[in-house]
Write a protein that holds these residues in place. Structure first.
Motif, PDB file in Angstrom:
ATOM      1  N   ILE A 276      15.166   6.168 -11.038  1.00 40.83           N
ATOM      2  CA  ILE A 276      16.561   6.145 -11.507  1.00 40.83           C
ATOM      3  C   ILE A 276      17.091   7.569 -11.643  1.00 40.83           C
ATOM      4  N   ALA A 277      16.267   8.475 -12.190  1.00 41.44           N
ATOM      5  CA  ALA A 277      16.696   9.868 -12.374  1.00 41.44           C
ATOM      6  C   ALA A 277      16.971  10.546 -11.035  1.00 41.44           C
ATOM      7  N   VAL A 278      16.114  10.304 -10.045  1.00 40.14           N
ATOM      8  CA  VAL A 278      16.309  10.887  -8.705  1.00 40.14           C
ATOM      9  C   VAL A 278      17.595  10.331  -8.087  1.00 40.14           C
ATOM     10  N   LEU A 279      17.761   9.033  -8.187  1.00 39.18           N
ATOM     11  CA  LEU A 279      18.956   8.367  -7.656  1.00 39.18           C
ATOM     12  C   LEU A 279      20.222   8.935  -8.299  1.00 39.18           C
ATOM     13  N   THR A 280      20.210   9.048  -9.617  1.00 36.99           N
ATOM     14  CA  THR A 280      21.375   9.550 -10.359  1.00 36.99           C
ATOM     15  C   THR A 280      21.681  11.000  -9.996  1.00 36.99           C
TER      16      THR A 280
ATOM     17  N   ASP B 151       0.814  -1.222   0.000  1.00 30.23           N
ATOM     18  CA  ASP B 151       0.000   0.000   0.000  1.00 30.23           C
ATOM     19  C   ASP B 151       0.852   1.279   0.000  1.00 30.23           C
ATOM     20  N   VAL B 152       2.175   1.131   0.067  1.00 33.59           N
ATOM     21  CA  VAL B 152       3.071   2.302   0.003  1.00 33.59           C
ATOM     22  C   VAL B 152       3.190   2.730  -1.460  1.00 33.59           C
ATOM     23  N   PRO B 153       2.965   4.026  -1.769  1.00 33.85           N
ATOM     24  CA  PRO B 153       3.075   4.483  -3.160  1.00 33.85           C
ATOM     25  C   PRO B 153       4.461   4.169  -3.743  1.00 33.85           C
ATOM     26  N   PRO B 154       4.541   3.925  -5.063  1.00 34.21           N
ATOM     27  CA  PRO B 154       5.791   3.451  -5.668  1.00 34.21           C
ATOM     28  C   PRO B 154       7.038   4.272  -5.354  1.00 34.21           C
ATOM     29  N   LEU B 155       7.003   5.584  -5.510  1.00 28.76           N
ATOM     30  CA  LEU B 155       8.215   6.372  -5.269  1.00 28.76           C
ATOM     31  C   LEU B 155       8.594   6.370  -3.793  1.00 28.76           C
ATOM     32  N   ASN B 156       7.588   6.349  -2.932  1.00 29.15           N
ATOM     33  CA  ASN B 156       7.873   6.217  -1.503  1.00 29.15           C
ATOM     34  C   ASN B 156       8.534   4.864  -1.223  1.00 29.15           C
ATOM     35  N   ALA B 157       8.067   3.838  -1.927  1.00 30.00           N
ATOM     36  CA  ALA B 157       8.651   2.499  -1.750  1.00 30.00           C
ATOM     37  C   ALA B 157      10.108   2.485  -2.195  1.00 30.00           C
ATOM     38  N   TYR B 158      10.412   3.192  -3.303  1.00 32.55           N
ATOM     39  CA  TYR B 158      11.817   3.292  -3.735  1.00 32.55           C
ATOM     40  C   TYR B 158      12.655   3.949  -2.651  1.00 32.55           C
ATOM     41  N   ARG B 159      12.163   5.077  -2.149  1.00 27.22           N
ATOM     42  CA  ARG B 159      12.916   5.797  -1.110  1.00 27.22           C
ATOM     43  C   ARG B 159      13.141   4.900   0.100  1.00 27.22           C
TER      44      ARG B 159
ATOM     45  N   GLU C 109       2.900   1.001 -18.716  1.00 32.40           N
ATOM     46  CA  GLU C 109       3.621   2.247 -19.018  1.00 32.40           C
ATOM     47  C   GLU C 109       3.958   3.025 -17.748  1.00 32.40           C
ATOM     48  N   SER C 110       3.024   3.058 -16.796  1.00 32.59           N
ATOM     49  CA  SER C 110       3.269   3.830 -15.572  1.00 32.59           C
ATOM     50  C   SER C 110       4.407   3.227 -14.750  1.00 32.59           C
ATOM     51  N   ASP C 111       4.523   1.898 -14.765  1.00 33.46           N
ATOM     52  CA  ASP C 111       5.636   1.255 -14.045  1.00 33.46           C
ATOM     53  C   ASP C 111       6.977   1.709 -14.619  1.00 33.46           C
ATOM     54  N   GLY C 112       7.051   1.740 -15.957  1.00 31.57           N
ATOM     55  CA  GLY C 112       8.286   2.171 -16.614  1.00 31.57           C
ATOM     56  C   GLY C 112       8.622   3.615 -16.316  1.00 31.57           C
ATOM     57  N   ILE C 113       7.585   4.461 -16.311  1.00 28.15           N
ATOM     58  CA  ILE C 113       7.804   5.885 -16.033  1.00 28.15           C
ATOM     59  C   ILE C 113       8.259   6.077 -14.584  1.00 28.15           C
ATOM     60  N   LEU C 114       7.585   5.417 -13.649  1.00 30.78           N
ATOM     61  CA  LEU C 114       7.961   5.548 -12.236  1.00 30.78           C
ATOM     62  C   LEU C 114       9.364   5.001 -11.975  1.00 30.78           C
ATOM     63  N   ALA C 115       9.709   3.895 -12.641  1.00 40.12           N
ATOM     64  CA  ALA C 115      11.060   3.347 -12.504  1.00 40.12           C
ATOM     65  C   ALA C 115      12.082   4.341 -13.057  1.00 40.12           C
ATOM     66  N   GLY C 116      11.747   4.976 -14.190  1.00 37.80           N
ATOM     67  CA  GLY C 116      12.626   5.988 -14.777  1.00 37.80           C
ATOM     68  C   GLY C 116      12.809   7.189 -13.862  1.00 37.80           C
ATOM     69  N   VAL C 117      11.723   7.613 -13.218  1.00 35.27           N
ATOM     70  CA  VAL C 117      11.809   8.737 -12.266  1.00 35.27           C
ATOM     71  C   VAL C 117      12.720   8.354 -11.100  1.00 35.27           C
TER      72      VAL C 117
ATOM     73  N   ALA D  68      16.213  13.802  -1.630  1.00 32.46           N
ATOM     74  CA  ALA D  68      15.921  13.877  -3.066  1.00 32.46           C
ATOM     75  C   ALA D  68      14.595  13.183  -3.375  1.00 32.46           C
ATOM     76  N   PHE D  69      14.362  12.023  -2.786  1.00 34.68           N
ATOM     77  CA  PHE D  69      13.106  11.313  -3.028  1.00 34.68           C
ATOM     78  C   PHE D  69      11.933  12.034  -2.394  1.00 34.68           C
ATOM     79  N   ASP D  70      12.161  12.721  -1.272  1.00 36.52           N
ATOM     80  CA  ASP D  70      11.071  13.477  -0.643  1.00 36.52           C
ATOM     81  C   ASP D  70      10.502  14.534  -1.601  1.00 36.52           C
ATOM     82  N   VAL D  71      11.323  15.023  -2.515  1.00 36.70           N
ATOM     83  CA  VAL D  71      10.861  16.035  -3.484  1.00 36.70           C
ATOM     84  C   VAL D  71       9.769  15.467  -4.381  1.00 36.70           C
ATOM     85  N   VAL D  72       9.860  14.170  -4.714  1.00 34.71           N
ATOM     86  CA  VAL D  72       8.904  13.582  -5.665  1.00 34.71           C
ATOM     87  C   VAL D  72       7.905  12.637  -5.001  1.00 34.71           C
TER      88      VAL D  72
END
Length: 196
Positions: free
Chosen positions: A160-164, A82-90, A150-158, A186-190
């Motif tokens: 990677i971009a934040v990480l980089t 239930d954690v949103p994808p970008l939050n899960a990455y962070r 498509e949304s999975d690919g976009i979120l994964a790209g975001v 950096a992840f908190d921004v998105v």
């Protein structure tokens, strides 16, 4: 059994000596100005021994890329669904902080070499594309789907971009602050919800 563990420790020491010698020489002489013979000599081993551990000079820099990507996938899968994808990455990156925290000096040195070497930046971009695919598949798995959309690919790209961007900023600042904290900010921004 003791002999086997002694052998493993010796192998690990040799690998570390080669890696440290390579990074030191890349920073001093430049990547293209450093030969495999130079690295082997600096580590006091033979050229043949170098090739037992690394397939190329590039391999010294990116030897752990697959392992790092796999660790990130596992950390991402461990996040609640239930954690949103970008939050899960962070949160996955923060969960890996123990590994990263002990290695920040080595990460900084490697990243300096990569940022100053065109062919290594190109290879890093290829690895980022591979990771994007793996991370997109992981998001689909978290959502209970067989294939990423498509949304999975976009979120994964975001992600990677934040990480980089965060790592590049950290290197540009001389690695003075804590890398994990910089990544978290950096992840908190998105992210939908800032970290607590």
């Amino acid at each position: 059994m003791a002999d086997a563990s002694l052998r493993e420790r010796k192998k690990q020491k040799t690998r570390e000596a080669l890696e440290e010698a390579a990074i030191r020489l890349f920073l001093e002489k430049g990547y293209s100005g450093t030969s495999i013979e130079d690295i082997a000599s600096e580590a006091e081993v033979s050229r043949r021994t170098f090739f037992r551990y690394f397939g190329s000079k590039e391999g010294v820099i990116f030897a752990d890329a697959d392992q790092q990507g796999a660790a990130m996938v596992q950390a991402l899968l461990a996040q609640p669904r239930d954690v949103p994808p970008l939050n899960a990455y962070r949160d996955a990156i923060v969960a890996l902080s123990q590994v990263v925290a002990s290695d920040q000096e080595a990460i900084l040195a490697k990243q300096k070499v990569v940022m100053n070497t065109f062919e290594l930046r190109t290879r890093a971009s290829e690895i980022a594309r591979q990771w994007r695919g793996r991370f997109a598949e992981t998001l689909a798995t978290r959502a209970g789907r067989d294939q990423p959309d498509e949304s999975d690919g976009i979120l994964a790209g975001v992600a990677i971009a934040v990480l980089t961007a965060a790592i590049e900023d950290w290197v540009a600042a001389g690695g003075r602050d804590d890398l994990i904290e910089r990544l978290r900010r950096a992840f908190d921004v998105v992210c939908e919800e800032p970290s607590g």
